[in-house]
Design an enzyme around this catalytic site. Structure first.
Site, PDB file in Angstrom:
ATOM      1  N   TYR A  68      14.102  33.802  -0.257  1.00  0.00           N
ATOM      2  CA  TYR A  68      14.236  32.608   0.516  1.00  0.00           C
ATOM      3  C   TYR A  68      12.354  31.938   0.679  1.00  0.00           C
ATOM      4  CZ  TYR A  68      15.888  28.479   3.897  1.00  0.00           C
ATOM      5  OH  TYR A  68      15.787  28.262   4.658  1.00  0.00           O
TER       6      TYR A  68
ATOM      7  N   GLY B 289       9.985  31.443  -1.980  1.00  0.00           N
ATOM      8  CA  GLY B 289      10.592  30.373  -2.265  1.00  0.00           C
ATOM      9  C   GLY B 289      10.456  28.758  -1.693  1.00  0.00           C
TER      10      GLY B 289
ATOM     11  N   ASP C 280      14.408  41.321  10.682  1.00  0.00           N
ATOM     12  CA  ASP C 280      15.410  39.451  11.752  1.00  0.00           C
ATOM     13  C   ASP C 280      13.829  39.550  12.038  1.00  0.00           C
ATOM     14  OD1 ASP C 280      17.596  38.877  12.116  1.00  0.00           O
ATOM     15  OD2 ASP C 280      17.139  39.501  13.235  1.00  0.00           O
TER      16      ASP C 280
HETATM   17  N1  UDP Z   1      22.567  37.129  15.360  1.00  0.00           N
HETATM   18  C1  UDP Z   1      23.045  38.209  16.290  1.00  0.00           C
HETATM   19  N2  UDP Z   1      24.615  37.647  15.252  1.00  0.00           N
HETATM   20  C2  UDP Z   1      25.122  36.801  14.617  1.00  0.00           C
HETATM   21  C3  UDP Z   1      24.794  36.816  13.221  1.00  0.00           C
HETATM   22  C4  UDP Z   1      23.090  36.740  14.442  1.00  0.00           C
HETATM   23  O1  UDP Z   1      23.146  38.737  16.861  1.00  0.00           O
HETATM   24  O2  UDP Z   1      26.245  37.180  14.485  1.00  0.00           O
HETATM   25  C5  UDP Z   1      21.258  36.864  15.229  1.00  0.00           C
HETATM   26  C6  UDP Z   1      20.233  37.720  13.744  1.00  0.00           C
HETATM   27  O3  UDP Z   1      19.969  38.602  13.966  1.00  0.00           O
HETATM   28  C7  UDP Z   1      19.009  36.212  14.445  1.00  0.00           C
HETATM   29  C8  UDP Z   1      19.666  35.205  14.739  1.00  0.00           C
HETATM   30  O4  UDP Z   1      20.965  36.056  15.632  1.00  0.00           O
HETATM   31  O5  UDP Z   1      18.337  37.605  14.878  1.00  0.00           O
HETATM   32  C9  UDP Z   1      19.521  34.143  14.384  1.00  0.00           C
HETATM   33  O6  UDP Z   1      20.101  34.421  13.064  1.00  0.00           O
HETATM   34  P1  UDP Z   1      20.629  33.331  12.351  1.00  0.00           P
HETATM   35  O7  UDP Z   1      21.214  34.364  10.918  1.00  0.00           O
HETATM   36  O8  UDP Z   1      21.254  32.176  12.485  1.00  0.00           O
HETATM   37  O9  UDP Z   1      18.737  32.960  11.773  1.00  0.00           O
HETATM   38  P2  UDP Z   1      17.734  33.370  11.459  1.00  0.00           P
HETATM   39  O10 UDP Z   1      18.109  34.931  11.422  1.00  0.00           O
HETATM   40  O11 UDP Z   1      17.544  32.826  10.090  1.00  0.00           O
HETATM   41  O12 UDP Z   1      16.738  32.571  12.436  1.00  0.00           O
END
Ligand code: UDP
Length: 314
Positions: free
Chosen positions: A145, A148, A273
């Site tokens: 992602y 890309g 993350d």
């Molecule tokens: N996260 C969490 N519990 C969940 C889903 C996500 O603690 O059930 C955390 C995840 O590890 C990250 C943050 O929330 O630190 C945002 O995650 P998301 O997948 O929404 O978006 P991204 O990581 O792309 O910002």
């Protein structure tokens, strides 16, 4: 003059709200989606509108239509979905960009690219400014992602410099609201659905990582403002809500607002993350005269109401 606008990915979460807004503004909309993560439910209310047309299409293949503006929002955007078929994810970003840029070049029309805060990777600069080049792993699970989308930005700027295509690149930070998918694993939808079902709220890691959450109507407003800028404005421009919350704070808010009996539990932090994420939106404020208006609490209320309704039918 009302326009004919192509929305690639128009069946998705952001795309369908953009279709709504463009129709509301009186435009004619051609919505293209392969429904890989988008859904008919998101656009079914537009299907009978005379100014709305849907094409089932995968943008890794060329598309021949005649339009005045192009928005490229076509790509799975949640980690679960974009990691499901990572090769296809990269193809969607890269081949999709080439195909739509080719269309923009032939038609000599402006094209907006939905880029992402993920291009900053796990950022070492905070808050993230557009000049920051990022800290991205090129071979990790998020790379399909991140890389890309980075390559798509490269293509946009090369089509602009080499061929004069009018481009508009926006970098979208975490956005939430009605029509997020129930099972896409994003933090807002996960927490709201878990709370409404009375299931444990799964906080990954210790929950001290931060994110900034922008409500969908604010985001769509910024897209339309960006498209309306003159040819000299190419971006990239960060779009997001600079209010920064820890994931644990978000979990507590959701539990409180849903009056749920759910317990907060901790699960392992996914690999790569990002620890902190918050946009610097000075450019968007200045160039687009834009700033998010919807506070997290208000946006969460609307999102909770949406999922309450959805869960009734499941
Ligand atoms: N996260 C969490 N519990 C969940 C889903 C996500 O603690 O059930 C955390 C995840 O590890 C990250 C943050 O929330 O630190 C945002 O995650 P998301 O997948 O929404 O978006 P991204 O990581 O792309 O910002």
């Amino acid at each position: 003059m009302k326009k004919t606008v192509l929305v690639a990915g128009g069946g998705g979460f952001l795309g369908s709200h953009l279709c709504d807004r463009l129709i509301e503004d009186g435009n004619y909309v051609i919505c293209a989606d392969n429904f890989y993560t988008g859904s008919k439910d998101n656009i079914v209310h537009l299907m009978s509108n005379q100014r709305f047309e849907f094409i089932r299409h995968d943008i890794t293949w060329p598309l021949y239509v005649e339009v005045d503006e192009i928005y490229n929002l076509a790509c799975p955007a949640s980690p679960i979905h974009y990691q499901h078929d990572p090769i296809q994810t990269t193809k969607t970003s890269v081949l999709g960009a080439i195909n739509l840029l080719g269309l923009a070049k032939r038609l000599r029309v402006p094209i907006l690219q939905a880029s992402t805060s993920e291009i900053y990777g796990d950022p070492l600069v905070h808050p993230q400014v557009e000049e920051y080049w990022g800290n991205v792993n090129s071979i990790g699970l998020r790379s399909c992602y991140d890389e890309g989308k980075r390559c798509a930005e490269t293509l946009f700027f090369d089509y602009h410099r080499q061929l004069g295509v009018p481009i508009k690149v926006v970098r979208i930070f975490n956005t939430y609201g009605p029509r997020m998918q129930i099972d896409d694993g994003r933090v807002v939808s996960n927490f709201v659905v878990q709370a409404l079902r009375g299931h444990d709220i799964t906080v990954y890691g210790d929950g001290s990582q931060t994110r900034s959450f922008c409500y969908v109507s604010d985001m769509v407003d910024a897209f339309v403002r960006m498209m309306a800028t003159d040819g000299a404005v190419t971006g990239p421009i960060n779009l997001g809500n600079p209010g920064e919350f820890t994931i644990l704070e978000l979990a507590s808010m959701v539990v409180k607002m849903t009056r749920s009996k759910s317990k907060i539990v901790h699960k392992p932090l996914p690999k790569d993350d990002p620890i902190k994420r918050k946009p610097d939106i000075s450019k968007a404020r200045k160039i687009l005269s834009w700033a998010p208006k919807v506070e997290l609490e208000k946006g969460l209320l609307a999102t909770i109401a949406y999922f309450r309704q959805i869960l009734k039918t499941r």
